[in-house]
Design a protein around this motif. Structure first.
Motif, PDB file in Angstrom:
ATOM      1  N   LEU A  91       3.080  87.388 124.348  1.00 52.20           N
ATOM      2  CA  LEU A  91       4.336  87.552 124.953  1.00 52.20           C
ATOM      3  C   LEU A  91       4.392  88.782 125.531  1.00 52.20           C
ATOM      4  O   LEU A  91       5.086  89.000 126.703  1.00 52.20           O
ATOM      5  CB  LEU A  91       5.408  86.890 124.053  1.00 52.20           C
ATOM      6  N   ARG A  92       4.416  89.774 124.780  1.00 58.81           N
ATOM      7  CA  ARG A  92       4.814  91.121 125.035  1.00 58.81           C
ATOM      8  C   ARG A  92       3.909  92.035 126.210  1.00 58.81           C
ATOM      9  O   ARG A  92       4.382  92.554 127.145  1.00 58.81           O
ATOM     10  CB  ARG A  92       4.673  92.134 123.888  1.00 58.81           C
TER      11      ARG A  92
ATOM     12  N   ASP B 223      11.220  85.085 122.335  1.00 58.06           N
ATOM     13  CA  ASP B 223      10.374  85.195 121.410  1.00 58.06           C
ATOM     14  C   ASP B 223      11.259  84.686 120.069  1.00 58.06           C
ATOM     15  O   ASP B 223      12.065  85.375 119.650  1.00 58.06           O
ATOM     16  CB  ASP B 223      10.445  86.764 121.321  1.00 58.06           C
TER      17      ASP B 223
ATOM     18  N   THR C 256      13.310  88.033 129.268  1.00 61.78           N
ATOM     19  CA  THR C 256      13.035  88.121 127.789  1.00 61.78           C
ATOM     20  C   THR C 256      14.116  87.557 127.028  1.00 61.78           C
ATOM     21  O   THR C 256      15.093  88.551 127.123  1.00 61.78           O
ATOM     22  CB  THR C 256      11.989  89.072 127.231  1.00 61.78           C
TER      23      THR C 256
ATOM     24  N   LEU D 235      10.687  84.280 129.073  1.00 61.26           N
ATOM     25  CA  LEU D 235       9.845  84.465 127.607  1.00 61.26           C
ATOM     26  C   LEU D 235      10.904  84.488 126.701  1.00 61.26           C
ATOM     27  O   LEU D 235      12.053  85.068 126.709  1.00 61.26           O
ATOM     28  CB  LEU D 235       9.137  85.888 127.703  1.00 61.26           C
TER      29      LEU D 235
ATOM     30  N   VAL E  32       8.179  80.173 128.593  1.00 59.80           N
ATOM     31  CA  VAL E  32       7.023  80.414 127.438  1.00 59.80           C
ATOM     32  C   VAL E  32       7.715  80.822 126.195  1.00 59.80           C
ATOM     33  O   VAL E  32       8.483  81.699 125.955  1.00 59.80           O
ATOM     34  CB  VAL E  32       6.100  81.698 127.921  1.00 59.80           C
TER      35      VAL E  32
ATOM     36  N   VAL F 216       7.757  81.297 121.808  1.00 60.08           N
ATOM     37  CA  VAL F 216       6.928  81.697 120.725  1.00 60.08           C
ATOM     38  C   VAL F 216       7.566  81.216 119.579  1.00 60.08           C
ATOM     39  O   VAL F 216       8.839  81.315 119.167  1.00 60.08           O
ATOM     40  CB  VAL F 216       6.645  83.173 120.687  1.00 60.08           C
TER      41      VAL F 216
ATOM     42  N   LYS G  41       0.765  85.655 118.787  1.00 57.58           N
ATOM     43  CA  LYS G  41       1.465  85.091 119.972  1.00 57.58           C
ATOM     44  C   LYS G  41       2.349  85.962 120.576  1.00 57.58           C
ATOM     45  O   LYS G  41       2.560  85.929 121.687  1.00 57.58           O
ATOM     46  CB  LYS G  41       1.988  83.626 119.275  1.00 57.58           C
ATOM     47  N   THR G  42       2.919  86.713 119.605  1.00 58.24           N
ATOM     48  CA  THR G  42       4.287  87.676 120.052  1.00 58.24           C
ATOM     49  C   THR G  42       3.362  88.739 120.854  1.00 58.24           C
ATOM     50  O   THR G  42       3.979  89.225 121.910  1.00 58.24           O
ATOM     51  CB  THR G  42       4.998  88.161 118.844  1.00 58.24           C
TER      52      THR G  42
END
Length: 354
Positions: free
Chosen positions: A53-54, A165, A86, A163, A195, A197, A49-50
């Motif tokens: 995102l990255r 995280d 982010t 984003l 988004v 995570v 998942k991360t």
């Protein structure tokens, strides 16, 4: 009119290492994230998942596949060329700057006029409810306040996508629950696509418009919280989202036959050999044996305040957990060793793939 996708990942692969030693962190992942929604990538550590995102942020490049943002191919664009921001787990605030200066920093780096920087900073301070703390150093703030500053700083340039995280993982339980509500409020008020995570199922269920459940580098299921909770696609999704019971037996027409001979109605279950079904603990109903259903024996009672978990065993040893609302007296109404009649709520039993 259906919402349009703002992020479109197509057959994305991300491998770390070379040759036979290569590890696929993402294995042919395709997903659409809609404009203006709160989308959560949910799964255990190491599920990918991360990494996804990255890739959206531009901190990693895919081994194969493409990523589109608002219709433009951003697969190989550097992070500073992407209209995304982010928020990291660590917040990464500047301790020597004030709250207002932290929020203004990104705008100043973009060369925005001073008047715009001032107006936007004030608007962001109001949005995260930190107007009275504008002049404080971030080192003087609580964890929740620091997170609000990080959010305000990321939202100030008005990115198309934000984003996040695992930004709540460092907070204590009470504050984490409060910030779940705040994050959803911010997303609704700004209209920006979030988004998020997390490995925390409660966070995902609480905040998300839709959830993408990941495991072993693959996207297992995408849907609303209710869809994923009530209609899990496979055994992993059913077990990862909330608590559940699994029952295994042989499929008959519209029923599952357990090893001990008990028959559980499952509409739509075809006679095709071995099958597994799932049912949530809150969908288990208990009564007197003479009222029908499956005979079960109470093995344990675990008190959770508002709920009591009743652990039961069927005649063939199959274990089932029922979640019962605790009466005001704190007594569950059942005793260890007692025989009860067990039923399932209509439509609660669902077939799942292994």
């Amino acid at each position: 009119m259906a919402a349009e996708a703002i992020i479109l990942a197509q057959h994305v692969i991300k491998a770390f290492g070379q040759g036979t030693a290569a590890v696929r962190a993402l294995d042919d992942v395709s997903v659409e994230i809609l404009r203006g929604e709160f989308f959560t990538l949910l799964g255990p550590s190491g599920c990918g998942k991360t990494t996804l995102l990255r890739l959206i942020a531009g901190f990693e490049m895919p081994t194969d596949g493409t990523i589109l943002l608002d219709g433009a191919d951003i697969t190989t664009l550097p992070p500073n060329k992407r209209p995304v921001n982010t928020v990291f787990q660590s917040y990464a605030l500047f301790p020597h700057l004030t709250v207002a200066q932290n929020i203004a920093f990104g705008l100043e780096m973009l060369g925005k006029p001073a008047s715009e920087v001032k107006a936007t900073t004030e608007r962001m301070l109001a949005l995260v409810k930190l107007e009275t703390m504008a002049g404080r150093k971030t080192s003087q703030l609580s964890g929740g306040q620091q997170q609000r500053v990080a959010l305000a700083r990321a939202l100030a340039p008005q990115p198309k996508v934000l984003l996040l995280d695992e930004p709540l993982s460092a907070l204590d339980l009470k504050l984490r629950k409060e910030m779940q509500v705040e994050l959803k409020r911010l997303q609704i008020e700004t209209g920006i696509t979030f988004v998020f995570v997390t490995h925390d199922q409660e966070e995902a269920l609480t905040m998300s418009d839709r959830i993408g459940v990941m495991s072993n580098g693959k996207l297992q299921q995408v849907g609303t919280a209710k869809e994923i909770y009530t209609r899990p696609k496979n055994r992993f999704v059913a077990s990862f989202i909330g608590e559940t019971n699994f029952l295994t037996g042989r499929a008959e027409d519209d029923a599952l036959r357990l090893a001990g001979g008990a028959r559980i109605p499952v509409p739509g279950l075809r006679a095709d050999g071995a099958a597994t079904v799932t049912v949530r603990p809150e969908q288990v109903r208990l009564g007197k044996p003479e009222e029908g259903g499956l005979d079960a024996t109470v093995k344990d009672l675990v008190y959770f305040g508002t709920d009591t978990h009743c652990h039961l065993a069927l005649a063939d040893g199959t274990e089932v957990v029922a979640r019962l609302q605790s009466p005001a007296t704190g007594e569950a109404g059942y005793a260890v060793g007692q025989t009860v009649g067990l039923r399932f709520a209509d439509g609660a039993v669902q077939k799942v793939e292994d």
